[in-house]
Design a protein around this motif. Structure first.
Motif, PDB file in Angstrom:
ATOM      1  N   PRO A 184     -35.722 120.394  59.844  1.00 40.26           N
ATOM      2  CA  PRO A 184     -35.108 121.169  60.924  1.00 40.26           C
ATOM      3  C   PRO A 184     -33.927 120.450  61.553  1.00 40.26           C
ATOM      4  CG  PRO A 184     -37.236 120.287  61.602  1.00 40.26           C
ATOM      5  CD  PRO A 184     -37.127 120.063  60.137  1.00 40.26           C
ATOM      6  N   ALA A 185     -32.914 121.229  61.866  1.00 33.33           N
ATOM      7  CA  ALA A 185     -31.747 120.736  62.596  1.00 33.33           C
ATOM      8  C   ALA A 185     -31.577 121.605  63.826  1.00 33.33           C
ATOM      9  CB  ALA A 185     -30.499 120.811  61.719  1.00 33.33           C
ATOM     10  N   PRO A 186     -30.943 121.083  64.875  1.00 32.51           N
ATOM     11  CA  PRO A 186     -30.736 121.915  66.068  1.00 32.51           C
ATOM     12  C   PRO A 186     -29.857 123.123  65.746  1.00 32.51           C
ATOM     13  CG  PRO A 186     -30.297 119.593  66.544  1.00 32.51           C
ATOM     14  CD  PRO A 186     -30.415 119.714  65.055  1.00 32.51           C
ATOM     15  N   MET A 187     -30.136 124.224  66.405  1.00 28.38           N
ATOM     16  CA  MET A 187     -29.242 125.370  66.337  1.00 28.38           C
ATOM     17  C   MET A 187     -27.883 124.970  66.918  1.00 28.38           C
ATOM     18  SD  MET A 187     -30.677 128.209  65.046  1.00 28.38           S
ATOM     19  CE  MET A 187     -30.027 129.674  65.869  1.00 28.38           C
ATOM     20  N   PRO A 188     -26.811 125.732  66.595  1.00 32.42           N
ATOM     21  CA  PRO A 188     -25.505 125.406  67.177  1.00 32.42           C
ATOM     22  C   PRO A 188     -25.565 125.323  68.693  1.00 32.42           C
ATOM     23  CG  PRO A 188     -25.284 127.078  65.480  1.00 32.42           C
ATOM     24  CD  PRO A 188     -26.755 126.886  65.698  1.00 32.42           C
ATOM     25  N   ALA A 189     -24.708 124.498  69.255  1.00 33.46           N
ATOM     26  CA  ALA A 189     -24.677 124.299  70.704  1.00 33.46           C
ATOM     27  C   ALA A 189     -24.604 125.635  71.416  1.00 33.46           C
ATOM     28  CB  ALA A 189     -23.474 123.436  71.093  1.00 33.46           C
TER      29      ALA A 189
ATOM     30  N   GLU B 133     -30.909 128.024  71.366  1.00 34.79           N
ATOM     31  CA  GLU B 133     -32.136 127.241  71.393  1.00 34.79           C
ATOM     32  C   GLU B 133     -32.860 127.317  70.057  1.00 34.79           C
ATOM     33  OE1 GLU B 133     -34.519 128.586  74.614  1.00 34.79           O
ATOM     34  OE2 GLU B 133     -33.125 127.914  76.170  1.00 34.79           O
ATOM     35  N   GLY B 134     -33.666 126.276  69.779  1.00 31.43           N
ATOM     36  CA  GLY B 134     -34.518 126.290  68.601  1.00 31.43           C
ATOM     37  C   GLY B 134     -33.943 125.499  67.446  1.00 31.43           C
ATOM     38  N   ASN B 135     -34.570 125.653  66.276  1.00 31.58           N
ATOM     39  CA  ASN B 135     -34.217 124.898  65.080  1.00 31.58           C
ATOM     40  C   ASN B 135     -33.622 125.789  64.002  1.00 31.58           C
ATOM     41  OD1 ASN B 135     -35.118 122.338  66.003  1.00 31.58           O
ATOM     42  ND2 ASN B 135     -37.228 122.896  65.520  1.00 31.58           N
ATOM     43  N   TYR B 136     -32.910 125.132  63.111  1.00 30.41           N
ATOM     44  CA  TYR B 136     -32.268 125.801  61.974  1.00 30.41           C
ATOM     45  C   TYR B 136     -32.666 125.076  60.697  1.00 30.41           C
ATOM     46  CZ  TYR B 136     -28.619 127.941  59.104  1.00 30.41           C
ATOM     47  OH  TYR B 136     -27.959 128.645  58.139  1.00 30.41           O
ATOM     48  N   TYR B 137     -32.949 125.846  59.633  1.00 33.76           N
ATOM     49  CA  TYR B 137     -33.400 125.280  58.374  1.00 33.76           C
ATOM     50  C   TYR B 137     -32.454 125.754  57.264  1.00 33.76           C
ATOM     51  CZ  TYR B 137     -37.645 124.676  61.139  1.00 33.76           C
ATOM     52  OH  TYR B 137     -38.538 124.349  62.131  1.00 33.76           O
ATOM     53  N   ALA B 138     -31.666 124.852  56.720  1.00 35.60           N
ATOM     54  CA  ALA B 138     -30.802 125.202  55.593  1.00 35.60           C
ATOM     55  C   ALA B 138     -31.664 125.479  54.369  1.00 35.60           C
ATOM     56  CB  ALA B 138     -29.826 124.073  55.304  1.00 35.60           C
ATOM     57  N   ALA B 139     -31.342 126.540  53.642  1.00 39.80           N
ATOM     58  CA  ALA B 139     -32.080 126.937  52.444  1.00 39.80           C
ATOM     59  C   ALA B 139     -31.289 126.528  51.205  1.00 39.80           C
ATOM     60  CB  ALA B 139     -32.316 128.445  52.441  1.00 39.80           C
TER      61      ALA B 139
ATOM     62  N   SER C  10     -28.390 129.599  51.862  1.00 40.93           N
ATOM     63  CA  SER C  10     -28.525 130.407  53.064  1.00 40.93           C
ATOM     64  C   SER C  10     -29.116 129.519  54.161  1.00 40.93           C
ATOM     65  CB  SER C  10     -29.430 131.620  52.795  1.00 40.93           C
ATOM     66  OG  SER C  10     -29.457 132.496  53.902  1.00 40.93           O
ATOM     67  N   GLY C  11     -29.725 130.148  55.161  1.00 36.98           N
ATOM     68  CA  GLY C  11     -30.375 129.403  56.223  1.00 36.98           C
ATOM     69  C   GLY C  11     -31.216 130.323  57.077  1.00 36.98           C
ATOM     70  N   ILE C  12     -32.193 129.727  57.746  1.00 37.27           N
ATOM     71  CA  ILE C  12     -33.075 130.470  58.648  1.00 37.27           C
ATOM     72  C   ILE C  12     -33.055 129.768  59.996  1.00 37.27           C
ATOM     73  CG2 ILE C  12     -35.449 131.199  59.102  1.00 37.27           C
ATOM     74  CD1 ILE C  12     -35.888 131.340  56.090  1.00 37.27           C
ATOM     75  N   GLY C  13     -32.730 130.519  61.043  1.00 38.72           N
ATOM     76  CA  GLY C  13     -32.646 129.943  62.372  1.00 38.72           C
ATOM     77  C   GLY C  13     -33.500 130.703  63.368  1.00 38.72           C
ATOM     78  N   GLN C  14     -33.615 130.136  64.541  1.00 35.61           N
ATOM     79  CA  GLN C  14     -34.408 130.723  65.613  1.00 35.61           C
ATOM     80  C   GLN C  14     -33.653 131.886  66.249  1.00 35.61           C
ATOM     81  OE1 GLN C  14     -37.658 129.834  66.973  1.00 35.61           O
ATOM     82  NE2 GLN C  14     -37.213 131.879  67.772  1.00 35.61           N
ATOM     83  N   ALA C  15     -34.266 133.059  66.246  1.00 35.12           N
ATOM     84  CA  ALA C  15     -33.667 134.210  66.920  1.00 35.12           C
ATOM     85  C   ALA C  15     -33.796 134.049  68.429  1.00 35.12           C
ATOM     86  CB  ALA C  15     -34.348 135.501  66.475  1.00 35.12           C
ATOM     87  N   PRO C  16     -32.833 134.534  69.200  1.00 31.84           N
ATOM     88  CA  PRO C  16     -32.983 134.512  70.656  1.00 31.84           C
ATOM     89  C   PRO C  16     -34.229 135.276  71.097  1.00 31.84           C
ATOM     90  CG  PRO C  16     -30.727 135.061  70.026  1.00 31.84           C
ATOM     91  CD  PRO C  16     -31.546 135.102  68.772  1.00 31.84           C
ATOM     92  N   ALA C  17     -34.738 134.927  72.252  1.00 31.54           N
ATOM     93  CA  ALA C  17     -35.944 135.580  72.782  1.00 31.54           C
ATOM     94  C   ALA C  17     -35.770 137.092  72.827  1.00 31.54           C
ATOM     95  CB  ALA C  17     -36.245 135.045  74.172  1.00 31.54           C
ATOM     96  N   LEU C  18     -36.806 137.804  72.412  1.00 37.91           N
ATOM     97  CA  LEU C  18     -36.883 139.269  72.427  1.00 37.91           C
ATOM     98  C   LEU C  18     -35.929 139.933  71.433  1.00 37.91           C
ATOM     99  CD1 LEU C  18     -37.133 139.886  76.286  1.00 37.91           C
ATOM    100  CD2 LEU C  18     -38.989 139.502  74.643  1.00 37.91           C
ATOM    101  N   SER C  19     -35.314 139.146  70.532  1.00 40.01           N
ATOM    102  CA  SER C  19     -34.415 139.719  69.538  1.00 40.01           C
ATOM    103  C   SER C  19     -35.174 140.051  68.259  1.00 40.01           C
ATOM    104  CB  SER C  19     -33.283 138.739  69.207  1.00 40.01           C
ATOM    105  OG  SER C  19     -32.470 138.522  70.325  1.00 40.01           O
TER     106      SER C  19
END
Length: 253
Positions: free
Chosen positions: A40-45, A48-54, A62-71
């Motif tokens: 995991p790497a930090p999401m862009p400044a 919030e949350g983590n990002y995983y390069a695929a 590709s990549g999978i990142g944390q969606a904003p709350a309620l998104s």
């Protein structure tokens, strides 16, 4: 190796998904496409949350990142720009609207989420210091993105102004091609906005559409469009367990 130009400004350059539970998404897309994921790497400044390069065979896909709350989960298509700031000004002049960002900056790159002149979101991407070329056009990698819009004419004017894309109708087909400098960069399809909501869809190349669709269901996904034949291809639309959707296509046998 990719046969498409993803490194030139004005070209679609990458796709990624933001999910409410990124690790759950990894457990779906990893086995489905044979992807591995970086630590995991930090999401862009600013996010919030983590990002995983695929990766596939060690290459970025590709990549999978944390969606904003309620998104809701989304698959996002990025178009490369030299500088996000002037690109945002150009988008506003062409009838677009800034939805979020810019995020990131520096060596990590910058992105902004924009709605085009027809209201469909996509991302502007300004590369940072580490700019891995995305592997594309191979089985289990990104093949193409397609705009579904209620106003093809307005979209044509917007993307032409933004990126010098030129629309090329396809005889007897329900879609048209977008070309930039003679190269196909995207597809556009008209929608009434009801049966198919306006959006940028993401298509992945596969070897066997039917087996991928079955595997998706075994992994907890769903089938929005069962495998079907179109000229030259066999296609399906798959839903992941959290509600994100992708298309998959294999050459027709």
């Amino acid at each position: 190796m990719t046969t498409r130009d993803t490194r030139t400004a004005g070209a679609p350059c990458r796709v990624e998904t933001f999910q409410p539970d990124p690790r759950a998404a990894m457990e779906f897309y990893g086995p489905l496409f044979g992807w591995s994921f970086d630590d995991p790497a930090p999401m862009p400044a600013g996010l919030e949350g983590n990002y995983y390069a695929a990766r596939l065979h060690g290459r970025l896909v590709s990549g999978i990142g944390q969606a904003p709350a309620l998104s809701r989960p989304t698959w996002n298509t990025h178009v490369r720009v030299d500088d996000v700031g002037p690109a945002l000004a150009r988008a506003e002049h062409a009838g677009g609207i800034l939805l979020a960002g810019p995020f990131g900056g520096g060596t990590a790159g910058s992105l902004a989420v924009v709605a085009d002149a027809t209201g469909v979101p996509f991302c502007l991407w300004q590369a940072g210091g580490s700019d891995d070329a995305v592997l594309a056009d191979e089985p289990n990698t990104w093949a193409m993105s397609s705009l579904h819009t209620t106003d093809v004419g307005k979209a044509q004017a917007f993307y032409g102004t933004m990126f010098d894309w030129e629309l090329e109708p396809v005889p007897d087909a329900p879609f048209a091609l977008w070309r930039r400098s003679g190269q196909v960069v995207a597809v556009v399809t008209a929608t009434d906005g009801v049966a198919v909501p306006p959006h940028w869809s993401v298509n992945f190349a596969v070897r066997d559409t039917d087996s991928v669709a079955r595997h998706a269901e075994e992994l907890g996904g769903s089938i929005l469009m069962a495998p079907m034949n179109t000229p030259g291809f066999r296609n399906a639309v798959i839903g992941d367990p959290q509600g994100g959707f992708i298309a998959v296509s294999a050459p027709a046998s």
